[in-house]
Scaffold this active site. Structure first.
Site, short mmCIF file in Angstrom:
data_model
loop_
_atom_site.label_atom_id
_atom_site.label_comp_id
_atom_site.label_asym_id
_atom_site.label_seq_id
_atom_site.Cartn_x
_atom_site.Cartn_y
_atom_site.Cartn_z
N PRO A 21 -18.92 -36.11 -25.93
CA PRO A 21 -19.77 -36.65 -27.00
C PRO A 21 -19.07 -36.51 -28.35
O PRO A 21 -18.53 -35.45 -28.67
CB PRO A 21 -21.02 -35.76 -26.94
CG PRO A 21 -20.56 -34.49 -26.29
CD PRO A 21 -19.46 -34.87 -25.36
N THR A 23 -19.60 -37.83 -32.50
CA THR A 23 -20.32 -38.54 -33.55
C THR A 23 -19.43 -39.64 -34.12
O THR A 23 -18.28 -39.38 -34.50
CB THR A 23 -20.73 -37.56 -34.66
OG1 THR A 23 -21.67 -36.64 -34.12
CG2 THR A 23 -21.36 -38.28 -35.84
N GLN A 96 -26.45 -37.55 -25.06
CA GLN A 96 -26.56 -36.20 -25.60
C GLN A 96 -27.68 -36.16 -26.63
O GLN A 96 -27.64 -36.89 -27.62
CB GLN A 96 -25.26 -35.74 -26.25
CG GLN A 96 -25.33 -34.27 -26.66
CD GLN A 96 -24.19 -33.83 -27.54
OE1 GLN A 96 -24.09 -34.25 -28.68
NE2 GLN A 96 -23.33 -32.97 -27.02
N HIS A 173 -27.65 -30.65 -26.38
CA HIS A 173 -26.57 -30.07 -27.19
C HIS A 173 -26.98 -28.67 -27.63
O HIS A 173 -27.79 -28.51 -28.55
CB HIS A 173 -26.31 -30.97 -28.39
CG HIS A 173 -24.98 -30.71 -29.06
ND1 HIS A 173 -24.18 -29.64 -28.75
CD2 HIS A 173 -24.31 -31.41 -30.02
CE1 HIS A 173 -23.07 -29.68 -29.50
NE2 HIS A 173 -23.13 -30.75 -30.27
N GLY A 174 -26.38 -27.68 -26.98
CA GLY A 174 -26.67 -26.29 -27.31
C GLY A 174 -25.51 -25.61 -27.99
O GLY A 174 -25.36 -24.39 -27.90
N ALA A 175 -24.64 -26.39 -28.67
CA ALA A 175 -23.44 -25.85 -29.31
C ALA A 175 -23.33 -26.35 -30.74
O ALA A 175 -24.25 -26.99 -31.27
CB ALA A 175 -22.21 -26.24 -28.49
N ASN A 176 -22.19 -26.02 -31.38
CA ASN A 176 -21.82 -26.54 -32.71
C ASN A 176 -22.80 -26.22 -33.83
O ASN A 176 -22.79 -26.86 -34.88
CB ASN A 176 -21.58 -28.05 -32.65
CG ASN A 176 -20.33 -28.41 -31.88
OD1 ASN A 176 -19.72 -27.55 -31.23
ND2 ASN A 176 -19.92 -29.66 -31.93
N TYR A 178 -26.08 -26.59 -34.03
CA TYR A 178 -27.27 -27.42 -34.19
C TYR A 178 -28.50 -26.66 -33.68
O TYR A 178 -28.42 -25.48 -33.34
CB TYR A 178 -27.06 -28.78 -33.52
CG TYR A 178 -25.87 -29.50 -34.13
CD1 TYR A 178 -25.84 -29.76 -35.50
CD2 TYR A 178 -24.76 -29.83 -33.37
CE1 TYR A 178 -24.74 -30.37 -36.09
CE2 TYR A 178 -23.65 -30.43 -33.96
CZ TYR A 178 -23.65 -30.70 -35.31
OH TYR A 178 -22.55 -31.27 -35.91
N ARG A 225 -24.77 -28.44 -22.99
CA ARG A 225 -23.47 -28.06 -23.55
C ARG A 225 -23.63 -26.78 -24.36
O ARG A 225 -24.54 -26.67 -25.18
CB ARG A 225 -22.95 -29.18 -24.46
CG ARG A 225 -21.50 -29.00 -24.89
CD ARG A 225 -21.04 -30.11 -25.81
NE ARG A 225 -19.68 -30.55 -25.46
CZ ARG A 225 -18.83 -31.10 -26.31
NH1 ARG A 225 -19.17 -31.30 -27.56
NH2 ARG A 225 -17.63 -31.49 -25.90
N ASN A 233 -20.60 -24.51 -38.16
CA ASN A 233 -21.87 -24.42 -38.89
C ASN A 233 -22.41 -22.99 -38.95
O ASN A 233 -23.59 -22.74 -38.69
CB ASN A 233 -22.90 -25.38 -38.29
CG ASN A 233 -22.53 -26.84 -38.54
OD1 ASN A 233 -22.14 -27.21 -39.65
ND2 ASN A 233 -22.62 -27.68 -37.51
N GLY A 294 -9.29 -29.85 -25.94
CA GLY A 294 -7.85 -29.98 -26.12
C GLY A 294 -7.04 -30.23 -24.87
O GLY A 294 -5.83 -29.97 -24.85
N GLY A 315 -12.04 -35.70 -25.65
CA GLY A 315 -12.73 -36.23 -26.82
C GLY A 315 -11.90 -37.24 -27.58
O GLY A 315 -11.86 -38.42 -27.27
#
Length: 358
Positions: A21, A23, A96, A173-176, A178, A225, A233, A294, A315
């Site tokens: 995913p 943006t 997502q 989305h359970g990361a980054n 948010y 995720r 963040n 990566g 990605g």
């Protein structure tokens, strides 16, 4: 193994390559998907599985400029263009669901929406708005029990719309940093009620969302995720993070989800997620396991051959190489992406990258 057909629960996939995913900010009118987005995803349908960009289940979750939503009929119709286009090419696609929570600015939200989060603490730093340029993040309102119940219901309703729009499933989305991770992360979640104060308390919101969505559309159509040790963040490691995530993933495993998606952003300059916790989560989740972060052809193949993952997500290579799977298969040189067009409206840097392996 990377190019072998496989199954993901009930889904038959043409290979083990997943499109991560990402943006792209092309939902220009009322956060509604459009024909340009359908073209973009269809170009990349050679992936075994596409995971769409983060899509808000709520007007309150549209924290970034021009990200898509999925909470009304118009947005569902827009997404139907996307799923039809991908399926016409023989691809599989999940959406997502990403509520930005406090990672937001009021100028990016539609009329009547508000910035909410686990607490009223403002996220440090700035974000881009179309109307005012770069701005400090807006102050969130701390969510009440009623707010939590409401957003859990929004996730479930959005998941139902996703299935009606033709998606093969959803990813939470359970990361980054948010909303779901804002509750999970001990550096962000300073609540003293039943949604904070302990590992079980911090895990509670994520599990309530997962169970509500699974009840609505079936656990076998729900992935999630996560990224313990991620630093996006203002998250970051905290005391007991590994034990908390192992406990979370054991509960997720018992629900019978579509997959667990583990993200490592070290390729983009973040600290590496320790190999030990990746292995522990792999062991704790008795189902399909996706690794992201990566990978190239060789490292992706190694992760599969060693049993570290069942599928490997890519990605940024997919941004500038719509035929990425064929390029990897034939060991063709990859086109570098144009970073200046990652989040700009229009086709430039979006649907105009050439296919070179036909």
């Amino acid at each position: 193994m990377l190019f072998e057909p496989t199954t993901l629960r009930s889904l038959s996939l043409r290979n083990r390559v997943v499109m991560s995913p990402m943006t792209r900010s092309r939902a220009v009118e009322a956060n509604t998907p459009n024909a340009l987005m359908a073209e973009y995803y269809a170009q990349r349908a050679g992936a075994g599985l596409i995971i769409t960009e983060g899509t808000s289940p709520s007007p309150n979750g549209l924290g970034y400029a021009r990200i898509p939503g999925l909470y009304n009929a118009s947005q569902a119709a827009g997404w139907k263009l996307v799923t039809d286009a991908v399926h016409a090419k023989g691809g599989k696609i999940v959406i997502q669901l990403m509520h930005t929570g406090r990672v937001s600015h009021a100028a990016n939200l539609p009329a009547g929406a508000e910035v909410v989060g686990p607490t009223a603490a403002v996220l440090p730093g700035e974000m881009y708005t179309d109307s005012k340029g770069m701005q400090p993040h807006s102050a969130p309102r701390a969510m009440t029990q009623a707010d939590i119940d409401h957003v859990v219901a929004e996730y479930a309703a959005s998941a139902q719309l996703a299935i009606e729009a033709g998606f093969d499933g959803v990813e939470l989305h359970g990361a980054n940093g948010y909303l779901i991770e804002q509750f999970l992360n001990g550096n962000v979640n300073q609540r003293t009620d039943g949604y904070g104060g302990s590992a079980a308390g911090r895990n509670r919101f994520a599990l309530e969302v997962v169970r509500a969505v699974a009840k609505r559309i079936g656990a076998g159509k729900v992935g999630i995720r996560v990224s313990p040790h991620g630093v996006f963040n203002a998250t970051g490691p905290f005391d007991g993070v590994d034990e908390q995530y192992v406990a979370l993933v054991k509960e997720l495993s018992a629900i019978g989800l579509l997959y667990l998606h583990q993200l490592d952003h070290s390729a983009m300059g973040a600290p590496a997620v320790p190999a030990g916790i990746k292995a522990a989560l792999r062991d704790a989740f008795k189902g399909p396991y996706i690794l992201a972060g990566g990978f190239d052809r060789a490292s992706g193949e190694k992760a599969l051959q060693s049993g570290q993952a069942d599928l490997v997500a890519y990605g940024r290579p997919f941004i500038s190489n719509p035929d990425l799977v064929e390029r990897l298969k034939k060991d063709v040189a990859l086109t570098a992406p144009d970073f200046s067009t990652f989040y700009t409206p229009g086709a430039k840097g979006y649907t105009d990258y050439a296919v070179q392996t036909a």
